[in-house]
Write an enzyme that holds these catalytic residues in place. Structure first.
Site, mmCIF file in Angstrom:
data_model
loop_
_atom_site.group_PDB
_atom_site.id
_atom_site.type_symbol
_atom_site.label_atom_id
_atom_site.label_comp_id
_atom_site.label_asym_id
_atom_site.label_seq_id
_atom_site.Cartn_x
_atom_site.Cartn_y
_atom_site.Cartn_z
ATOM 1 N N GLU A 210 111.905 48.072 152.064
ATOM 2 C CA GLU A 210 110.954 48.821 151.240
ATOM 3 C C GLU A 210 111.552 50.209 151.065
ATOM 4 O O GLU A 210 111.453 51.059 151.953
ATOM 5 C CB GLU A 210 109.592 48.901 151.958
ATOM 6 C CG GLU A 210 108.913 47.556 152.132
ATOM 7 C CD GLU A 210 108.278 47.043 150.850
ATOM 8 O OE1 GLU A 210 108.038 47.853 149.931
ATOM 9 O OE2 GLU A 210 108.027 45.831 150.753
ATOM 10 N N CYS A 244 106.168 57.307 148.655
ATOM 11 C CA CYS A 244 107.270 56.556 148.029
ATOM 12 C C CYS A 244 106.964 56.201 146.585
ATOM 13 O O CYS A 244 107.867 56.146 145.758
ATOM 14 C CB CYS A 244 107.569 55.305 148.825
ATOM 15 S SG CYS A 244 106.111 54.292 149.055
HETATM 16 P P1 NAD Z 1 114.861 57.281 156.482
HETATM 17 O O1 NAD Z 1 115.580 56.188 155.779
HETATM 18 O O2 NAD Z 1 115.578 58.530 156.779
HETATM 19 O O3 NAD Z 1 114.296 56.769 157.893
HETATM 20 C C1 NAD Z 1 113.509 55.609 158.029
HETATM 21 C C2 NAD Z 1 113.669 55.047 159.423
HETATM 22 O O4 NAD Z 1 115.021 54.671 159.633
HETATM 23 C C3 NAD Z 1 113.308 56.015 160.564
HETATM 24 O O5 NAD Z 1 112.586 55.296 161.551
HETATM 25 C C4 NAD Z 1 114.659 56.465 161.082
HETATM 26 O O6 NAD Z 1 114.649 56.746 162.456
HETATM 27 C C5 NAD Z 1 115.541 55.273 160.802
HETATM 28 N N1 NAD Z 1 116.936 55.662 160.528
HETATM 29 C C6 NAD Z 1 117.376 56.797 159.930
HETATM 30 N N2 NAD Z 1 118.718 56.808 159.842
HETATM 31 C C7 NAD Z 1 119.142 55.646 160.379
HETATM 32 C C8 NAD Z 1 120.439 55.049 160.586
HETATM 33 N N3 NAD Z 1 121.556 55.673 160.216
HETATM 34 N N4 NAD Z 1 120.488 53.837 161.166
HETATM 35 C C9 NAD Z 1 119.367 53.190 161.555
HETATM 36 N N5 NAD Z 1 118.135 53.704 161.404
HETATM 37 C C10 NAD Z 1 118.011 54.901 160.824
HETATM 38 O O7 NAD Z 1 113.562 57.526 155.601
HETATM 39 P P2 NAD Z 1 112.447 58.613 155.797
HETATM 40 O O8 NAD Z 1 113.028 59.956 155.479
HETATM 41 O O9 NAD Z 1 111.758 58.432 157.098
HETATM 42 O O10 NAD Z 1 111.422 58.196 154.655
HETATM 43 C C11 NAD Z 1 111.534 58.606 153.351
HETATM 44 C C12 NAD Z 1 112.104 57.510 152.474
HETATM 45 O O11 NAD Z 1 111.394 56.321 152.638
HETATM 46 C C13 NAD Z 1 111.991 57.837 151.003
HETATM 47 O O12 NAD Z 1 113.174 57.468 150.359
HETATM 48 C C14 NAD Z 1 110.836 56.964 150.538
HETATM 49 O O13 NAD Z 1 110.850 56.638 149.179
HETATM 50 C C15 NAD Z 1 111.003 55.771 151.382
HETATM 51 N N6 NAD Z 1 109.732 55.098 151.518
HETATM 52 C C16 NAD Z 1 109.570 53.866 150.960
HETATM 53 C C17 NAD Z 1 108.348 53.235 151.065
HETATM 54 C C18 NAD Z 1 108.096 51.883 150.490
HETATM 55 O O14 NAD Z 1 107.106 51.275 150.879
HETATM 56 N N7 NAD Z 1 108.923 51.372 149.610
HETATM 57 C C19 NAD Z 1 107.310 53.847 151.748
HETATM 58 C C20 NAD Z 1 107.534 55.095 152.306
HETATM 59 C C21 NAD Z 1 108.752 55.710 152.194
#
Ligand code: NAD
Length: 456
Positions: A210, A244
Protein backbone atom coordinates in the site's frame (compact mmCIF):
# COMPACT_ATOMS: atom_id res chain seq x y z
CA UNK A 1 20.45 -6.25 13.85
CA UNK A 2 17.92 -7.95 16.10
CA UNK A 3 17.19 -11.60 15.54
CA UNK A 4 13.56 -12.55 15.21
CA UNK A 5 13.93 -16.16 14.16
CA UNK A 6 12.75 -17.44 17.57
CA UNK A 7 9.59 -15.34 17.49
CA UNK A 8 8.77 -16.41 13.93
CA UNK A 9 9.53 -20.04 14.75
CA UNK A 10 7.19 -19.88 17.75
CA UNK A 11 4.43 -18.36 15.65
CA UNK A 12 4.86 -20.93 12.91
CA UNK A 13 4.62 -23.73 15.44
CA UNK A 14 1.46 -22.19 16.90
CA UNK A 15 0.00 -21.79 13.43
CA UNK A 16 0.70 -25.42 12.62
CA UNK A 17 -1.16 -26.46 15.77
CA UNK A 18 -4.27 -25.42 13.81
CA UNK A 19 -5.72 -23.27 16.60
CA UNK A 20 -5.84 -20.04 14.62
CA UNK A 21 -7.88 -21.69 11.89
CA UNK A 22 -10.74 -22.38 14.26
CA UNK A 23 -13.48 -19.85 13.52
CA UNK A 24 -14.54 -19.43 17.14
CA UNK A 25 -10.92 -18.71 18.03
CA UNK A 26 -10.71 -16.04 15.33
CA UNK A 27 -13.98 -14.46 16.43
CA UNK A 28 -12.85 -14.45 20.03
CA UNK A 29 -9.65 -12.64 19.03
CA UNK A 30 -11.54 -10.07 16.96
CA UNK A 31 -14.02 -9.43 19.79
CA UNK A 32 -11.17 -9.10 22.26
CA UNK A 33 -9.47 -6.58 20.00
CA UNK A 34 -12.69 -4.61 19.78
CA UNK A 35 -13.14 -4.56 23.56
CA UNK A 36 -9.54 -3.47 24.06
CA UNK A 37 -9.87 -0.59 21.62
CA UNK A 38 -13.12 0.58 23.18
CA UNK A 39 -11.77 0.42 26.71
CA UNK A 40 -8.52 2.19 25.77
CA UNK A 41 -10.01 4.84 23.54
CA UNK A 42 -8.77 7.74 25.67
CA UNK A 43 -5.28 6.30 25.97
CA UNK A 44 -5.12 5.92 22.20
CA UNK A 45 -6.37 9.46 21.65
CA UNK A 46 -3.77 10.79 24.09
CA UNK A 47 -1.04 8.90 22.26
CA UNK A 48 -2.17 10.26 18.88
CA UNK A 49 -2.23 13.75 20.35
CA UNK A 50 1.30 13.33 21.69
CA UNK A 51 2.63 11.88 18.42
CA UNK A 52 0.89 14.09 15.87
CA UNK A 53 -1.22 16.64 17.77
CA UNK A 54 -4.36 15.00 16.37
CA UNK A 55 -7.65 16.25 17.76
CA UNK A 56 -9.94 13.76 19.45
CA UNK A 57 -12.44 14.25 16.63
CA UNK A 58 -9.87 13.39 13.97
CA UNK A 59 -8.50 10.50 16.02
CA UNK A 60 -11.94 9.02 16.40
CA UNK A 61 -13.08 9.57 12.82
CA UNK A 62 -9.94 8.52 10.99
CA UNK A 63 -8.23 6.08 13.32
CA UNK A 64 -10.34 4.51 16.06
CA UNK A 65 -13.82 4.73 14.54
CA UNK A 66 -12.76 3.38 11.16
CA UNK A 67 -11.07 0.41 12.82
CA UNK A 68 -14.12 -0.31 15.04
CA UNK A 69 -16.30 -0.25 11.91
CA UNK A 70 -13.93 -2.63 10.15
CA UNK A 71 -14.06 -4.95 13.17
CA UNK A 72 -17.85 -4.84 13.33
CA UNK A 73 -18.14 -5.62 9.63
CA UNK A 74 -15.57 -8.42 9.80
CA UNK A 75 -17.10 -10.04 12.89
CA UNK A 76 -20.48 -10.01 11.14
CA UNK A 77 -19.28 -11.57 7.89
CA UNK A 78 -16.21 -13.68 8.60
CA UNK A 79 -18.14 -16.97 8.91
CA UNK A 80 -19.47 -16.50 5.40
CA UNK A 81 -16.10 -15.44 3.95
CA UNK A 82 -14.30 -18.40 5.52
CA UNK A 83 -16.70 -21.02 4.18
CA UNK A 84 -15.47 -23.26 1.37
CA UNK A 85 -17.24 -22.22 -1.83
CA UNK A 86 -18.65 -24.72 -4.29
CA UNK A 87 -18.05 -23.69 -7.88
CA UNK A 88 -19.19 -25.20 -11.19
CA UNK A 89 -17.42 -28.05 -12.90
CA UNK A 90 -17.25 -28.18 -16.68
CA UNK A 91 -18.72 -30.96 -18.81
CA UNK A 92 -15.27 -32.48 -19.31
CA UNK A 93 -15.11 -32.93 -15.56
CA UNK A 94 -18.45 -34.77 -15.48
CA UNK A 95 -19.01 -36.53 -12.19
CA UNK A 96 -16.73 -34.29 -10.16
CA UNK A 97 -17.37 -31.36 -7.83
CA UNK A 98 -15.17 -28.29 -7.38
CA UNK A 99 -14.49 -26.27 -4.25
CA UNK A 100 -12.44 -23.25 -3.20
CA UNK A 101 -11.12 -23.36 0.35
CA UNK A 102 -9.86 -20.04 1.72
CA UNK A 103 -6.88 -20.88 3.91
CA UNK A 104 -4.56 -18.68 5.95
CA UNK A 105 -0.95 -18.26 4.82
CA UNK A 106 0.69 -18.74 8.22
CA UNK A 107 2.85 -16.03 9.77
CA UNK A 108 1.96 -12.60 8.42
CA UNK A 109 4.07 -9.49 8.89
CA UNK A 110 2.35 -6.10 8.89
CA UNK A 111 4.62 -3.06 8.53
CA UNK A 112 2.88 0.25 9.19
CA UNK A 113 3.65 3.94 8.58
CA UNK A 114 3.30 6.88 10.96
CA UNK A 115 0.56 9.04 9.39
CA UNK A 116 -2.41 7.03 10.69
CA UNK A 117 -0.29 4.99 13.06
CA UNK A 118 -3.17 3.18 14.72
CA UNK A 119 -5.53 2.59 11.80
CA UNK A 120 -2.89 1.49 9.31
CA UNK A 121 -1.43 -1.02 11.76
CA UNK A 122 -4.69 -2.45 13.09
CA UNK A 123 -6.86 -2.56 9.92
CA UNK A 124 -4.53 -5.08 8.23
CA UNK A 125 -4.21 -6.98 11.52
CA UNK A 126 -7.98 -7.49 11.50
CA UNK A 127 -7.70 -9.12 8.07
CA UNK A 128 -4.80 -11.30 9.19
CA UNK A 129 -6.67 -12.56 12.26
CA UNK A 130 -9.97 -13.01 10.43
CA UNK A 131 -8.26 -15.13 7.80
CA UNK A 132 -6.70 -17.33 10.51
CA UNK A 133 -3.06 -16.23 10.45
CA UNK A 134 -0.55 -15.49 13.18
CA UNK A 135 0.68 -11.92 12.92
CA UNK A 136 3.61 -9.69 13.73
CA UNK A 137 2.99 -5.97 13.71
CA UNK A 138 5.81 -3.50 13.11
CA UNK A 139 4.45 0.02 13.75
CA UNK A 140 6.35 3.14 12.77
CA UNK A 141 9.17 4.39 14.98
CA UNK A 142 8.15 8.00 14.25
CA UNK A 143 4.98 7.69 16.34
CA UNK A 144 6.36 6.07 19.51
CA UNK A 145 3.42 6.86 21.82
CA UNK A 146 0.90 5.08 19.61
CA UNK A 147 3.32 2.27 18.98
CA UNK A 148 3.82 1.93 22.76
CA UNK A 149 0.09 1.68 23.48
CA UNK A 150 -0.37 -0.84 20.67
CA UNK A 151 2.48 -2.94 21.93
CA UNK A 152 1.17 -2.89 25.50
CA UNK A 153 -2.38 -3.77 24.48
CA UNK A 154 -1.32 -6.65 22.31
CA UNK A 155 1.31 -8.10 24.62
CA UNK A 156 -0.88 -7.98 27.68
CA UNK A 157 -3.78 -9.68 25.92
CA UNK A 158 -2.52 -11.95 23.15
CA UNK A 159 0.09 -14.70 23.42
CA UNK A 160 3.11 -13.64 21.37
CA UNK A 161 3.08 -16.90 19.44
CA UNK A 162 -0.25 -15.66 18.02
CA UNK A 163 0.00 -11.86 17.71
CA UNK A 164 3.13 -9.86 18.51
CA UNK A 165 4.24 -6.26 18.15
CA UNK A 166 7.85 -5.49 17.30
CA UNK A 167 8.68 -1.86 18.01
CA UNK A 168 11.61 -0.14 16.34
CA UNK A 169 12.83 1.44 13.14
CA UNK A 170 14.50 0.32 9.97
CA UNK A 171 16.70 -2.28 11.74
CA UNK A 172 13.65 -3.94 13.28
CA UNK A 173 12.02 -4.13 9.83
CA UNK A 174 15.19 -5.44 8.28
CA UNK A 175 15.62 -8.04 11.02
CA UNK A 176 12.09 -9.30 10.40
CA UNK A 177 12.47 -9.25 6.62
CA UNK A 178 15.57 -11.41 6.85
CA UNK A 179 13.41 -14.30 8.03
CA UNK A 180 11.07 -16.43 5.99
CA UNK A 181 7.53 -15.13 6.39
CA UNK A 182 4.33 -16.38 4.81
CA UNK A 183 2.86 -12.99 3.96
CA UNK A 184 4.04 -9.37 4.07
CA UNK A 185 1.59 -6.49 4.19
CA UNK A 186 3.40 -3.18 3.87
CA UNK A 187 2.04 0.36 4.00
CA UNK A 188 4.51 3.14 3.34
CA UNK A 189 6.49 4.98 0.74
CA UNK A 190 7.32 3.88 -2.81
CA UNK A 191 11.13 3.60 -2.28
CA UNK A 192 10.71 1.45 0.84
CA UNK A 193 8.04 -0.57 -1.01
CA UNK A 194 10.75 -1.58 -3.49
CA UNK A 195 13.03 -2.70 -0.64
CA UNK A 196 10.21 -4.78 0.87
CA UNK A 197 9.44 -6.46 -2.44
CA UNK A 198 13.09 -7.26 -2.99
CA UNK A 199 13.34 -8.86 0.45
CA UNK A 200 10.11 -10.79 -0.14
CA UNK A 201 11.36 -12.04 -3.51
CA UNK A 202 14.19 -13.98 -1.83
CA UNK A 203 11.64 -16.32 -0.26
CA UNK A 204 8.91 -15.79 -2.87
CA UNK A 205 6.76 -14.40 -0.07
CA UNK A 206 3.53 -12.85 -1.37
CA UNK A 207 3.08 -9.15 -0.64
CA UNK A 208 0.51 -6.43 -0.47
CA UNK A 209 2.09 -3.01 -0.97
CA UNK A 210 0.00 0.00 0.00
CA UNK A 211 2.12 2.86 -1.28
CA UNK A 212 1.67 6.50 -2.20
CA UNK A 213 2.36 8.99 -4.94
CA UNK A 214 0.96 12.20 -6.35
CA UNK A 215 -2.84 12.03 -6.38
CA UNK A 216 -4.44 14.58 -8.72
CA UNK A 217 -7.66 16.43 -7.99
CA UNK A 218 -9.42 17.80 -11.06
CA UNK A 219 -11.91 20.65 -10.90
CA UNK A 220 -13.74 21.06 -14.19
CA UNK A 221 -15.51 24.27 -15.17
CA UNK A 222 -18.94 22.74 -14.63
CA UNK A 223 -18.20 21.52 -11.07
CA UNK A 224 -20.31 22.45 -8.07
CA UNK A 225 -17.57 24.81 -6.94
CA UNK A 226 -18.74 25.45 -3.41
CA UNK A 227 -18.99 21.78 -2.47
CA UNK A 228 -15.76 21.06 -4.34
CA UNK A 229 -13.93 23.73 -2.34
CA UNK A 230 -15.13 22.42 1.01
CA UNK A 231 -14.55 18.75 0.23
CA UNK A 232 -11.09 19.45 -1.14
CA UNK A 233 -10.13 21.66 1.81
CA UNK A 234 -11.24 18.88 4.14
CA UNK A 235 -9.50 16.04 2.27
CA UNK A 236 -6.26 17.93 1.73
CA UNK A 237 -5.72 19.58 5.10
CA UNK A 238 -7.01 16.82 7.34
CA UNK A 239 -4.06 15.40 9.28
CA UNK A 240 -2.06 18.34 7.85
CA UNK A 241 -2.03 16.74 4.42
CA UNK A 242 -0.25 13.65 5.74
CA UNK A 243 -2.79 11.31 4.19
CA UNK A 244 -1.81 8.85 1.47
CA UNK A 245 -4.99 9.61 -0.50
CA UNK A 246 -5.01 13.37 0.10
CA UNK A 247 -5.30 15.40 -3.10
CA UNK A 248 -1.63 16.06 -3.82
CA UNK A 249 -2.19 18.81 -6.37
CA UNK A 250 -5.09 20.52 -8.10
CA UNK A 251 -5.81 20.70 -11.79
CA UNK A 252 -8.40 23.48 -12.13
CA UNK A 253 -10.05 24.57 -15.34
CA UNK A 254 -8.79 28.01 -16.31
CA UNK A 255 -12.30 29.44 -16.60
CA UNK A 256 -13.20 28.83 -12.94
CA UNK A 257 -9.79 29.05 -11.30
CA UNK A 258 -10.16 32.45 -9.66
CA UNK A 259 -13.66 31.81 -8.37
CA UNK A 260 -12.73 28.36 -7.13
CA UNK A 261 -9.62 29.55 -5.27
CA UNK A 262 -11.64 32.19 -3.46
CA UNK A 263 -14.12 29.54 -2.35
CA UNK A 264 -11.27 27.26 -1.31
CA UNK A 265 -9.87 30.00 0.89
CA UNK A 266 -13.29 30.52 2.44
CA UNK A 267 -13.58 26.80 3.15
CA UNK A 268 -10.18 26.59 4.80
CA UNK A 269 -11.10 29.55 6.95
CA UNK A 270 -14.36 27.89 7.90
CA UNK A 271 -12.79 24.52 8.71
CA UNK A 272 -9.48 25.52 10.25
CA UNK A 273 -9.62 29.33 10.78
CA UNK A 274 -7.06 31.49 9.03
CA UNK A 275 -4.68 30.90 11.89
CA UNK A 276 -4.69 27.12 12.02
CA UNK A 277 -1.24 26.74 13.51
CA UNK A 278 -1.97 28.98 16.50
CA UNK A 279 -5.26 27.22 17.22
CA UNK A 280 -3.45 24.27 18.78
CA UNK A 281 -5.82 21.96 16.93
CA UNK A 282 -3.97 21.45 13.70
CA UNK A 283 -2.03 18.22 13.20
CA UNK A 284 1.71 18.75 13.29
CA UNK A 285 4.33 17.53 10.84
CA UNK A 286 5.69 14.26 12.12
CA UNK A 287 9.41 15.09 12.25
CA UNK A 288 11.93 17.87 11.71
CA UNK A 289 13.20 16.15 8.58
CA UNK A 290 9.72 16.18 7.06
CA UNK A 291 9.17 19.75 8.28
CA UNK A 292 12.33 20.93 6.50
CA UNK A 293 11.46 18.99 3.35
CA UNK A 294 8.03 20.67 3.23
CA UNK A 295 9.20 24.15 4.19
CA UNK A 296 11.51 24.09 1.16
CA UNK A 297 8.44 23.95 -1.13
CA UNK A 298 7.00 27.18 0.23
CA UNK A 299 8.96 29.38 -2.15
CA UNK A 300 7.68 27.52 -5.22
CA UNK A 301 5.30 29.54 -7.41
CA UNK A 302 3.23 32.20 -5.68
CA UNK A 303 1.61 31.84 -2.26
CA UNK A 304 -2.12 32.30 -2.75
CA UNK A 305 -2.76 31.90 0.97
CA UNK A 306 -0.99 30.38 3.97
CA UNK A 307 2.74 29.85 3.95
CA UNK A 308 3.51 30.50 7.62
CA UNK A 309 5.34 27.93 9.70
CA UNK A 310 6.33 27.31 13.31
CA UNK A 311 9.43 25.17 13.45
CA UNK A 312 9.33 24.65 17.18
CA UNK A 313 5.82 23.22 17.01
CA UNK A 314 6.59 21.50 13.67
CA UNK A 315 3.54 23.23 12.25
CA UNK A 316 2.83 24.44 8.72
CA UNK A 317 -0.42 26.20 7.98
CA UNK A 318 -2.75 25.22 5.13
CA UNK A 319 -1.09 26.68 2.06
CA UNK A 320 -2.13 27.06 -1.55
CA UNK A 321 0.49 27.76 -4.23
CA UNK A 322 -0.38 29.15 -7.65
CA UNK A 323 1.83 29.87 -10.70
CA UNK A 324 3.08 26.32 -10.50
CA UNK A 325 4.28 24.14 -13.34
CA UNK A 326 5.56 20.60 -13.59
CA UNK A 327 9.18 21.75 -13.30
CA UNK A 328 8.71 23.04 -9.76
CA UNK A 329 10.23 20.99 -6.92
CA UNK A 330 6.84 20.64 -5.26
CA UNK A 331 5.64 18.67 -8.33
CA UNK A 332 8.43 16.08 -8.22
CA UNK A 333 7.32 13.68 -5.49
CA UNK A 334 4.37 13.11 -3.20
CA UNK A 335 4.04 16.22 -0.98
CA UNK A 336 2.53 14.61 2.11
CA UNK A 337 1.93 17.92 3.90
CA UNK A 338 -0.51 20.87 4.03
CA UNK A 339 0.73 22.42 0.81
CA UNK A 340 -1.52 22.40 -2.23
CA UNK A 341 -0.06 23.45 -5.59
CA UNK A 342 -2.51 24.50 -8.28
CA UNK A 343 -2.08 23.83 -11.99
CA UNK A 344 -4.58 25.07 -14.54
CA UNK A 345 -5.83 23.48 -17.74
CA UNK A 346 -7.86 24.47 -20.71
CA UNK A 347 -7.96 21.29 -22.74
CA UNK A 348 -9.16 18.08 -21.08
CA UNK A 349 -7.29 15.53 -23.27
CA UNK A 350 -4.05 17.47 -22.84
CA UNK A 351 -4.48 17.52 -19.07
CA UNK A 352 -5.19 13.78 -19.11
CA UNK A 353 -2.01 13.08 -21.05
CA UNK A 354 0.01 15.16 -18.56
CA UNK A 355 -1.29 12.97 -15.72
CA UNK A 356 -0.67 9.81 -17.74
CA UNK A 357 2.96 10.82 -18.31
CA UNK A 358 3.53 10.19 -14.58
CA UNK A 359 3.28 7.07 -12.41
CA UNK A 360 -0.25 5.80 -11.84
CA UNK A 361 -1.70 7.63 -8.84
CA UNK A 362 -3.04 6.02 -5.67
CA UNK A 363 -6.10 8.26 -5.77
CA UNK A 364 -7.76 10.61 -8.21
CA UNK A 365 -10.64 13.00 -7.68
CA UNK A 366 -12.93 14.45 -10.31
CA UNK A 367 -15.20 17.39 -9.66
CA UNK A 368 -17.61 17.80 -12.56
CA UNK A 369 -21.35 17.68 -13.13
CA UNK A 370 -20.90 16.13 -16.56
CA UNK A 371 -21.17 12.34 -16.85
CA UNK A 372 -19.25 12.60 -20.09
CA UNK A 373 -16.29 14.35 -18.47
CA UNK A 374 -16.34 11.89 -15.56
CA UNK A 375 -16.39 8.96 -17.98
CA UNK A 376 -13.64 10.39 -20.14
CA UNK A 377 -11.32 10.69 -17.14
CA UNK A 378 -12.25 7.26 -15.77
CA UNK A 379 -11.72 5.68 -19.19
CA UNK A 380 -8.36 7.28 -19.83
CA UNK A 381 -6.51 7.38 -16.50
CA UNK A 382 -5.53 4.35 -14.44
CA UNK A 383 -5.40 4.98 -10.67
CA UNK A 384 -5.87 3.02 -7.44
CA UNK A 385 -9.27 4.41 -6.48
CA UNK A 386 -10.97 7.71 -5.93
CA UNK A 387 -14.15 9.74 -5.90
CA UNK A 388 -16.35 11.74 -8.20
CA UNK A 389 -17.33 15.00 -6.50
CA UNK A 390 -15.63 14.12 -3.22
CA UNK A 391 -12.21 13.37 -1.75
CA UNK A 392 -10.84 10.57 0.48
CA UNK A 393 -14.26 9.05 1.31
CA UNK A 394 -13.87 5.98 -0.94
CA UNK A 395 -11.43 4.69 1.62
CA UNK A 396 -14.11 4.41 4.29
CA UNK A 397 -16.36 1.93 2.47
CA UNK A 398 -15.87 -1.75 3.32
CA UNK A 399 -17.42 -2.55 -0.05
CA UNK A 400 -14.71 -0.73 -2.01
CA UNK A 401 -11.35 -2.55 -2.07
CA UNK A 402 -8.65 0.00 -1.31
CA UNK A 403 -5.22 -0.12 -2.92
CA UNK A 404 -2.94 1.24 -5.60
CA UNK A 405 -1.90 0.26 -9.10
CA UNK A 406 1.50 0.47 -10.77
CA UNK A 407 3.87 2.45 -8.54
CA UNK A 408 1.11 3.27 -6.06
CA UNK A 409 0.85 -0.32 -4.92
CA UNK A 410 -0.08 -3.95 -5.31
CA UNK A 411 -3.24 -5.51 -3.87
CA UNK A 412 -6.23 -4.01 -2.10
CA UNK A 413 -7.95 -4.42 1.28
CA UNK A 414 -10.80 -3.28 3.57
CA UNK A 415 -13.97 -5.30 4.19
CA UNK A 416 -13.83 -8.71 2.57
CA UNK A 417 -10.73 -7.53 0.71
CA UNK A 418 -8.81 -7.68 4.01
CA UNK A 419 -9.85 -11.28 4.53
CA UNK A 420 -8.99 -12.12 0.93
CA UNK A 421 -5.47 -10.66 0.90
CA UNK A 422 -4.53 -12.77 3.92
CA UNK A 423 -6.08 -15.95 2.47
CA UNK A 424 -4.84 -18.33 -0.14
CA UNK A 425 -7.63 -19.78 -2.27
CA UNK A 426 -7.02 -23.49 -2.35
CA UNK A 427 -8.80 -25.02 -5.32
CA UNK A 428 -9.85 -28.64 -4.98
CA UNK A 429 -11.53 -30.98 -7.42
CA UNK A 430 -13.39 -33.88 -5.82
CA UNK A 431 -13.68 -36.74 -8.30
CA UNK A 432 -16.38 -39.38 -8.32
CA UNK A 433 -15.53 -43.05 -7.83
CA UNK A 434 -18.87 -44.19 -9.21
CA UNK A 435 -17.45 -44.39 -12.74
CA UNK A 436 -14.30 -43.55 -14.69
CA UNK A 437 -14.72 -41.74 -17.99
CA UNK A 438 -12.58 -43.67 -20.48
CA UNK A 439 -11.95 -41.01 -23.09
CA UNK A 440 -9.44 -39.16 -20.93
CA UNK A 441 -7.02 -42.06 -21.36
CA UNK A 442 -4.85 -42.40 -24.48
CA UNK A 443 -5.60 -46.09 -24.96
CA UNK A 444 -9.30 -45.54 -25.63
CA UNK A 445 -10.32 -46.36 -29.19
CA UNK A 446 -10.54 -43.15 -31.25
CA UNK A 447 -9.37 -41.25 -28.16
CA UNK A 448 -8.52 -38.05 -30.05
CA UNK A 449 -11.83 -37.99 -31.90
CA UNK A 450 -13.76 -38.47 -28.67
CA UNK A 451 -11.77 -35.86 -26.78
CA UNK A 452 -12.51 -33.41 -29.58
CA UNK A 453 -16.22 -33.87 -28.99
CA UNK A 454 -15.81 -32.25 -25.60
CA UNK A 455 -12.77 -30.00 -25.98
CA UNK A 456 -13.31 -27.73 -28.95
P1 NAD B 1 8.15 4.69 5.09
O1 NAD B 1 8.15 3.90 3.83
O2 NAD B 1 9.30 5.56 5.38
O3 NAD B 1 8.02 3.72 6.36
C1 NAD B 1 7.00 2.76 6.49
C2 NAD B 1 7.47 1.64 7.39
O4 NAD B 1 8.59 1.00 6.81
C3 NAD B 1 7.90 2.08 8.80
O5 NAD B 1 7.40 1.13 9.74
C4 NAD B 1 9.42 2.04 8.73
O6 NAD B 1 10.01 1.71 9.95
C5 NAD B 1 9.68 0.96 7.71
N1 NAD B 1 10.92 1.20 6.95
C6 NAD B 1 11.45 2.39 6.60
N2 NAD B 1 12.59 2.22 5.89
C7 NAD B 1 12.77 0.89 5.78
C8 NAD B 1 13.77 0.06 5.15
N3 NAD B 1 14.81 0.60 4.51
N4 NAD B 1 13.62 -1.27 5.23
C9 NAD B 1 12.58 -1.83 5.89
N5 NAD B 1 11.63 -1.11 6.50
C10 NAD B 1 11.70 0.22 6.45
O7 NAD B 1 6.78 5.49 5.05
P2 NAD B 1 6.25 6.55 6.07
O8 NAD B 1 7.08 7.79 5.95
O9 NAD B 1 6.08 5.95 7.42
O10 NAD B 1 4.80 6.83 5.49
C11 NAD B 1 4.55 7.73 4.48
C12 NAD B 1 4.35 7.04 3.15
O11 NAD B 1 3.40 6.02 3.26
C13 NAD B 1 3.81 7.97 2.09
O12 NAD B 1 4.48 7.72 0.89
C14 NAD B 1 2.35 7.57 1.98
O13 NAD B 1 1.75 7.86 0.76
C15 NAD B 1 2.41 6.13 2.23
N6 NAD B 1 1.13 5.67 2.74
C16 NAD B 1 0.38 4.84 1.98
C17 NAD B 1 -0.85 4.43 2.45
C18 NAD B 1 -1.74 3.51 1.67
O14 NAD B 1 -2.65 2.96 2.28
N7 NAD B 1 -1.52 3.29 0.40
C19 NAD B 1 -1.30 4.85 3.69
C20 NAD B 1 -0.48 5.69 4.43
C21 NAD B 1 0.74 6.09 3.95
Amino acid sequence: MENYSDLIEKQREFFLSGKTKNLSFRLEALNLLRRLIKSHEQELMDALKADLNKTEFDSYLTEIGIVLEELRFTIKHVRKWARPRKVKSTLTLFGSKSFIYPEPYGVALVIAPWNYPFQLAVAPLIGAIAAGNCAILKPSELTPHTSGVLSKLIHENFPEEYVAVVEGGVEASQGLLKEKLDYIFFTGSVPVGRIIMEAAAKNLTPVTLELGGKSPCIVHHDAHLKFAAKRIAWGKFMNAGQTCVAPDYLYVHKRVKEEFLMLLKESVKELYTMDAISSGNFTKIVSERHFNRLAAFLDNGKTYFGGRTNKEALAIEPTVLTNIDWKDKVMEDEIFGPILPVLEYDDLPEMISKINARPKPLALYIFSESEQVQKMILDHISFGGGCINDTVYHLSSPYLPFGGVGESGIGAYHGQGSFDVFSHEKSVLKQTTRFDLPFRYPNTKDALKKVKLFIK
